[in-house]
Design an enzyme around this catalytic site. Structure first.
Site, PDB file in Angstrom:
ATOM      1  N   ARG A   1     -64.193 -30.326  33.628  1.00 21.03           N
ATOM      2  CA  ARG A   1     -63.112 -30.254  34.619  1.00 21.03           C
ATOM      3  C   ARG A   1     -63.000 -28.810  35.080  1.00 21.03           C
ATOM      4  O   ARG A   1     -63.678 -27.932  34.538  1.00 21.03           O
ATOM      5  CB  ARG A   1     -61.796 -30.742  34.013  1.00 21.03           C
ATOM      6  CG  ARG A   1     -61.382 -29.925  32.791  1.00 21.03           C
ATOM      7  CD  ARG A   1     -60.043 -30.358  32.221  1.00 21.03           C
ATOM      8  NE  ARG A   1     -59.656 -29.489  31.110  1.00 21.03           N
ATOM      9  CZ  ARG A   1     -58.475 -29.501  30.521  1.00 21.03           C
ATOM     10  NH1 ARG A   1     -57.547 -30.343  30.932  1.00 21.03           N
ATOM     11  NH2 ARG A   1     -58.191 -28.692  29.531  1.00 21.03           N
TER      12      ARG A   1
ATOM     13  N   GLU B   1     -54.525 -25.554  36.507  1.00 19.62           N
ATOM     14  CA  GLU B   1     -55.080 -24.374  35.830  1.00 19.62           C
ATOM     15  C   GLU B   1     -56.354 -23.840  36.488  1.00 19.62           C
ATOM     16  O   GLU B   1     -57.444 -23.862  35.909  1.00 19.62           O
ATOM     17  CB  GLU B   1     -55.336 -24.689  34.355  1.00 19.62           C
ATOM     18  CG  GLU B   1     -54.058 -24.951  33.591  1.00 19.62           C
ATOM     19  CD  GLU B   1     -54.224 -24.921  32.074  1.00 19.62           C
ATOM     20  OE1 GLU B   1     -55.331 -25.160  31.589  1.00 19.62           O
ATOM     21  OE2 GLU B   1     -53.224 -24.650  31.382  1.00 19.62           O
TER      22      GLU B   1
ATOM     23  N   GLU C   1     -46.261 -26.742  31.145  1.00 18.63           N
ATOM     24  CA  GLU C   1     -46.864 -27.394  29.976  1.00 18.63           C
ATOM     25  C   GLU C   1     -46.448 -26.665  28.713  1.00 18.63           C
ATOM     26  O   GLU C   1     -46.456 -25.426  28.667  1.00 18.63           O
ATOM     27  CB  GLU C   1     -48.395 -27.342  30.045  1.00 18.63           C
ATOM     28  CG  GLU C   1     -49.015 -28.220  31.088  1.00 18.63           C
ATOM     29  CD  GLU C   1     -50.544 -28.183  31.015  1.00 18.63           C
ATOM     30  OE1 GLU C   1     -51.092 -27.883  29.941  1.00 18.63           O
ATOM     31  OE2 GLU C   1     -51.170 -28.450  32.046  1.00 18.63           O
TER      32      GLU C   1
ATOM     33  N   TRP D   1     -56.426 -27.701  20.152  1.00 20.07           N
ATOM     34  CA  TRP D   1     -57.415 -26.624  20.151  1.00 20.07           C
ATOM     35  C   TRP D   1     -57.035 -25.503  19.192  1.00 20.07           C
ATOM     36  O   TRP D   1     -57.769 -24.559  18.982  1.00 20.07           O
ATOM     37  CB  TRP D   1     -57.622 -26.057  21.566  1.00 20.07           C
ATOM     38  CG  TRP D   1     -56.363 -25.895  22.356  1.00 20.07           C
ATOM     39  CD1 TRP D   1     -55.924 -26.733  23.338  1.00 20.07           C
ATOM     40  CD2 TRP D   1     -55.374 -24.866  22.235  1.00 20.07           C
ATOM     41  NE1 TRP D   1     -54.724 -26.298  23.841  1.00 20.07           N
ATOM     42  CE2 TRP D   1     -54.357 -25.138  23.178  1.00 20.07           C
ATOM     43  CE3 TRP D   1     -55.233 -23.730  21.427  1.00 20.07           C
ATOM     44  CZ2 TRP D   1     -53.229 -24.334  23.331  1.00 20.07           C
ATOM     45  CZ3 TRP D   1     -54.119 -22.933  21.576  1.00 20.07           C
ATOM     46  CH2 TRP D   1     -53.135 -23.242  22.525  1.00 20.07           C
TER      47      TRP D   1
ATOM     48  N   LYS E   1     -57.228 -36.488  22.093  1.00 16.81           N
ATOM     49  CA  LYS E   1     -56.485 -37.591  21.464  1.00 16.81           C
ATOM     50  C   LYS E   1     -55.572 -37.136  20.336  1.00 16.81           C
ATOM     51  O   LYS E   1     -54.604 -37.797  20.014  1.00 16.81           O
ATOM     52  CB  LYS E   1     -57.426 -38.690  20.983  1.00 16.81           C
ATOM     53  CG  LYS E   1     -58.442 -38.278  19.925  1.00 16.81           C
ATOM     54  CD  LYS E   1     -59.325 -39.466  19.569  1.00 16.81           C
ATOM     55  CE  LYS E   1     -60.354 -39.091  18.515  1.00 16.81           C
ATOM     56  NZ  LYS E   1     -61.364 -38.138  19.026  1.00 16.81           N
ATOM     57  N   PHE E   2     -55.876 -35.962  19.737  1.00 15.62           N
ATOM     58  CA  PHE E   2     -54.989 -35.464  18.678  1.00 15.62           C
ATOM     59  C   PHE E   2     -54.065 -34.353  19.157  1.00 15.62           C
ATOM     60  O   PHE E   2     -53.350 -33.740  18.367  1.00 15.62           O
ATOM     61  CB  PHE E   2     -55.818 -34.972  17.484  1.00 15.62           C
ATOM     62  CG  PHE E   2     -56.521 -36.084  16.758  1.00 15.62           C
ATOM     63  CD1 PHE E   2     -55.804 -37.155  16.231  1.00 15.62           C
ATOM     64  CD2 PHE E   2     -57.899 -36.086  16.618  1.00 15.62           C
ATOM     65  CE1 PHE E   2     -56.443 -38.196  15.576  1.00 15.62           C
ATOM     66  CE2 PHE E   2     -58.548 -37.118  15.962  1.00 15.62           C
ATOM     67  CZ  PHE E   2     -57.826 -38.180  15.439  1.00 15.62           C
TER      68      PHE E   2
HETATM   69  C1  GLA Z   1     -54.176 -27.191  29.602  1.00 17.65           C
HETATM   70  C2  GLA Z   1     -54.380 -28.321  30.580  1.00 17.65           C
HETATM   71  C3  GLA Z   1     -53.959 -29.653  30.054  1.00 17.65           C
HETATM   72  C4  GLA Z   1     -54.340 -29.834  28.614  1.00 17.65           C
HETATM   73  C5  GLA Z   1     -53.787 -28.699  27.821  1.00 17.65           C
HETATM   74  C6  GLA Z   1     -54.070 -28.817  26.338  1.00 17.65           C
HETATM   75  O1  GLA Z   1     -52.980 -26.521  29.699  1.00 17.65           O
HETATM   76  O2  GLA Z   1     -53.754 -28.075  31.820  1.00 17.65           O
HETATM   77  O3  GLA Z   1     -54.569 -30.632  30.860  1.00 17.65           O
HETATM   78  O4  GLA Z   1     -55.731 -29.880  28.502  1.00 17.65           O
HETATM   79  O5  GLA Z   1     -54.369 -27.506  28.274  1.00 17.65           O
HETATM   80  O6  GLA Z   1     -53.428 -27.798  25.625  1.00 17.65           O
END
Ligand code: GLA
Length: 645
Positions: free
Chosen positions: A80, A119, A273, A281, A322-323
C-alpha cells in the site's frame, strides 16, 4: 459503538477493491449501509478516498501506476502507499472513484469530512516523476547557471550543461537531496489537489484532512497542512506502563501535539489514529496497562486536539493487522477490559464538551522545521547520532514540559510575533528572511535561545562565509563559532559556570556528543570550557541585543546541564506556568482556555503514584464534578482534567 459513545467513524481507507472490484464496475453496497447506519444513530463519517492502496486489476493492467524504486526497478503489485505520484492513469482512476464517492454521498447526512488517501509517503523515480523534478528545478532556479551556483555542482565534476543531466537519485549533491524533498512535497501536494478537485466541486462545504505521521521526515508537513482544512495525525505512543523512563517518550508525543495544534492557528486538529491496546508492529507487544490508554487520549486533548479516533474499531479475522489492537476484539463482544476502558472514556468525553473550541495560549515558540532537518541530515560532518535533529528538539522542549509551560512548535517560516521566548534547536539552515525576523524579535524585547549548529547553511544548504552563525546571527548572539569538536559516546567535557550579571547557571555542567569552540564578540559568558584545548573558551553565552537577549548553547548538554540553564532562565523570565507548582518528574500540566474558563490537564506518565500540590487553588474535576484542592494524588499513568470555574 453506542455503548462506547462513538460519535465519529472513519470509513473507506483502502476500500477501493470493494468499491470497484473490476475496472469500471462500481458497488457501494456496504458503504451505503454503513453510512446509513451511522446517520441513523447521529454519527458523522470521515470518509476516506481509497487511493492509499490500489486494487489488483489496476496494478496489473496499468504498470505505470506502480513506482520505480531507487534502483530503477518497477515495483511489483502489492502493499500500500506506493503509487506513482505522476501517473496520469492513476490520477484519472483516483479522480473517477473520488467523483463517484462525492456524487453518491454529497447529500448524505453522515458525511462530515473527507480524509484524503492515507499516510502519504514515499517517492517514485519513473521518467514522469524525474522530469517533473527537472521542471520544478527549472521553475525554482530559472537557469542552469543559477542551479550550478546554488548546488556548488562543480564539486565532483557535476557542472550541469542540460536539465536532462540531473539525476534525482544522485546522493553526491547534498543540495539536490534537500531540493528533492521539497519537490516531493510539492508532488504529493499536487496529487492531493488532484484528489480534492472533484470533492471540492461536488461538496464544497465538506472539510478535508489527511493523516500525518508524527515527525515523519519524507514531506514538509507544515507545507502540506496549508492545503488542508483540518490537521490530523496518527499517534501510537504505546507507553510502557512498567518502565520508569516512559515519561521521556511522553515528552516527545506532547511536542508533536503542540506542533500539530500550532500548524493552523485557531483551527482545531484531531487525532485520527490511535490504539486502545498495543499496536501489532510494536515489539515486544506488551498489553497496555490500566489507565495508559486514557492518559494517551487525554494527552492529545491537552495539546489542543478536538477529538480522538481509533485505528481500529474491530480486529480483522485475517490479514496483516489481525492482532493489531482494536476496540472490539476477535471475541466479538463488549465484555473485555479494553472495551470497558474505551466506553468509560467515552462517557467521560461527554462531560468534556466545554473543552471543545478552547485555545492554548503559549508564550514560548520552539522551531521544528522539516527543511532544516533535511539539510542537517544530508550534510556530512555535523553530528547526527540517534536522529539528532528530532531528538535535540525534544531535549529543548522537555524543560518547558516539566515546568508545565505551554509551547507552540512552529516551522521557521512562521511569525514569531507575540511570543516572549523563541527556542531554535540546531537552526542549521536559514531560510530567506528567518535571520532578519529573529533579529527583530530580539531587538523588540524577545528572548532567543539558540543551540549549536546554528546558522551554518543557507536555503541551498551552502555554508555561510565569514563565520558561523551566519546571515547576521553572529552579531545578534555576540559570538563567533570557530570550530566544532565531536565526542565519543561515553565522553563528556566539563564546563565551568562564570559569574555574570545576566544569568547564573548552577549545577554540574557537561557537554556531550558535540561542542563548538566559541569566541565572545560582545556576548557575556555564562559558562566556559573547563578542559581540553578549548579550556577557557565560552560554551554558554548571553547577549543583550536591542531590548532583548540572545542566548547560545554552544554544546549539546546532558539533561542536568540543560536544566542548569533552563531552570534559572524560566524563573528569570517569569513565564506563565500552567500550575504554579513544582511538578514531580514525569508529570506535566497543560492548559486550555475558553473565555474565563480554564482547563488544566494534569497527567502522570510514570508507573508510580504522584502527588501534585495545588496550593491555594480550588478546582473542579470535569469528568465527575468532584471538588479538588490541596494535594492531587495521581495513580500510575492517571490524569485529571480540572476546571477553574
Ligand atoms: C497506520 C495506518 C493504518 C494502520 C496503522 C497500524 O497508521 O494508517 O492503516 O496500518 O498504521 O498501526
Amino acid at each position: 459503538m453506542r455503548l462506547a459513545s462513538v460519535n465519529t467513524v472513519t470509513l473507506g481507507v483502502f476500500g477501493w477493491s470493494s468499491y470497484e472490484p473490476e475496472e469500471g464496475r462500481f458497488t457501494f453496497d456496504w458503504l451505503d449501509r454503513a453510512m446509513d447506519r451511522a446517520a441513523a444513530v447521529g454519527q458523522r463519517v470521515i470518509l476516506a478516498t481509497p487511493s492509499g492502496a490500489k486494487p489488483p486489476w489496476l496494478g496489473r493492467r496499468y504498470a505505470e501506476a506502480r513506482r520505480i524504486d531507487r534502483n530503477g526497478q518497477r515495483e511489483p503489485y502489492g502493499g500500500r502507499h506506493n503509487h506513482c505520484w505522476s501517473s496520469p492513469v492513476y490520477r484519472e482512476k483516483v479522480a473517477l472513484i473520488n467523483r463517484r464517492l462525492a456524487e453518491r454521498y454529497a447529500a448524505h447526512p453522515a458525511l462530515g469530512m473527507w480524509h484524503l488517501s492515507n499516510e502519504l509517503s514515499g517517492e517514485c523515480y519513473c521518467i514522469l516523476c524525474s522530469d517533473a523534478f527537472r521542471a520544478w528545478l527549472r521553475e525554482r532556479y530559472g537557469t542552469l547557471a543559477a542551479l550550478n551556483e546554488a548546488w556548488t555542482s562543480s564539486v565532483w565534476s557535476h557542472g550541469y550543461a542540460a536539465w536532462e543531466e540531473i539525476e534525482p537519485r544522485d546522493g553526491a549533491v547534498d543540495a539536490l537531496a534537500v531540493d528533492y524533498r521539497r519537490f516531493n512535497t510539492e508532488q504529493a501536494l499536487d496529487f492531493l489537489k488532484w484528489e480534492l478537485a472533484p470533492l471540492r466541486e461536488l461538496t464544497p462545504e465538506v472539510p478535508c484532512t489527511t493523516n500525518f505521521m508524527g515527525l515523519f521526515s519524507g514531506f514538509d508537513y507544515a507545507r502540506v497542512a496549508q492545503m488542508l482544512d483540518v490537521v490530523s495525525e496518527d499517534q501510537y505512543p504505546a507507553y510502557d506502563g512498567t518502565s520508569p523512563d516512559t515519561w521521556r517518550s511522553a515528552v516527545a508525543v506532547s511536542m508533536k501535539g503542540d506542533l500539530y495544534r500550532a500548524m493552523k492557528p485557531g483551527r482545531p486538529w484531531m487525532l485520527m489514529e490511535s490504539c486502545p491496546e498495543a499496536p501489532s508492529w510494536k515489539q515486544p507487544m506488551r498489553a497496555k496497562r490500566p489507565d495508559v490508554h486514557r492518559t494517551e487520549m487525554l494527552q492529545a486533548l491537552a495539546h489542543g486536539a478536538e477529538g480522538t479516533c481509533y485505528f481500529q474499531w474491530r480486529k480483522s479475522r485475517g490479514g496483516s493487522e489481525k492482532f493489531h489492537g482494536a476496540v472490539v476484539d476477535h471475541v466479538g463482544h463488549e465484555h473485555t477490559r479494553t472495551f470497558r476502558a474505551v466506553a468509560e472514556l467515552g462517557r467521560e468525553y461527554e462531560r468534556l464538551g466545554a473543552v471543545l473550541g478552547s485555545a492554548t495560549p503559549a508564550e514560548v515558540a520552539l522551531v521544528y522545521d522539516w527543511e532544516i532537518r533535511w539539510a542537517f541530515d544530508r550534510s556530512e560532518g555535523p553530528d547526527q547520532r540517534n536522529g539528532a535533529y528530532e531528538r535535540v528538539a525534544v531535549e529543548h522542549y522537555r524543560p518547558f514540559w516539566e515546568a508545565g509551560i505551554s509551547v507552540d512548535v512552529l516551522d521557521s517560516n512562521r511569525s514569531f510575533d507575540g511570543y516572549r521566548v523563541l527556542v531554535t534547536p540546531q537552526l542549521f539552515l536559514l531560510k530567506p528572511g528567518v535571520a532578519a525576523r529573529i533579529r527583530r524579535f530580539v531587538e523588540d524585547g524577545g528572548t532567543w535561545v539558540a543551540s549549536l549548529y546554528t546558522g551554518y547553511c543557507d536555503a541551498a544548504n551552502r555554508c555561510f562565509l565569514g563565520g558561523f552563525p551566519g546571515d547576521g546571527l553572529g552579531e545578534v548572539l555576540g559570538i563567533w563559532n570557530e570550530e566544532c569538536d565531536v565526542l565519543g559516546d561515553a565522553e563528556t567535557r566539563g564546563l565551568r559556570a562564570v559569574d555574570n550579571p545576566i544569568l547564573r547557571v548552577a549545577g554540574t555542567l557537561r557537554a556531550v556528543e558535540a561542542l563548538e569552540v566559541l569566541h565572545a564578540r560582545g556576548a557575556t559568558v555564562l559558562a566556559e570550557h573547563a578542559g581540553d584545548y578549548y579550556a577557557g573558551h565560552p560554551a554558554l553565552t548571553a547577549h543583550a541585543f536591542g531590548r532583548g537577549h540572545a542566548y547560545y548553547l554552544g554544546a549539546r548538554l546532558d539533561e542536568p546541564s540543560l536544566d542548569a540553564f533552563y531552570r534559572p532562565l524560566l524563573d528569570k523570565l517569569g513565564l506563565r506556568r500552567n500550575l504554579d507548582a513544582r511538578l514531580p518528574r514525569g508529570v506535566t500540566v497543560q492548559r486550555r482556555v475558553h473565555g474565563e474558563s480554564e482547563f488544566l490537564f494534569v497527567m502522570n506518565f510514570t508507573c508510580v503514584e504522584q502527588r501534585v500540590e495545588l496550593g491555594s487553588r480550588v478546582l473542579r474535576r470535569l469528568t465527575d464534578d468532584a471538588r479538588v484542592e490541596g494535594t492531587l494524588v495521581l495513580e500510575p499513568f492517571a490524569s485529571a482534567v480540572l476546571a477553574t470555574t
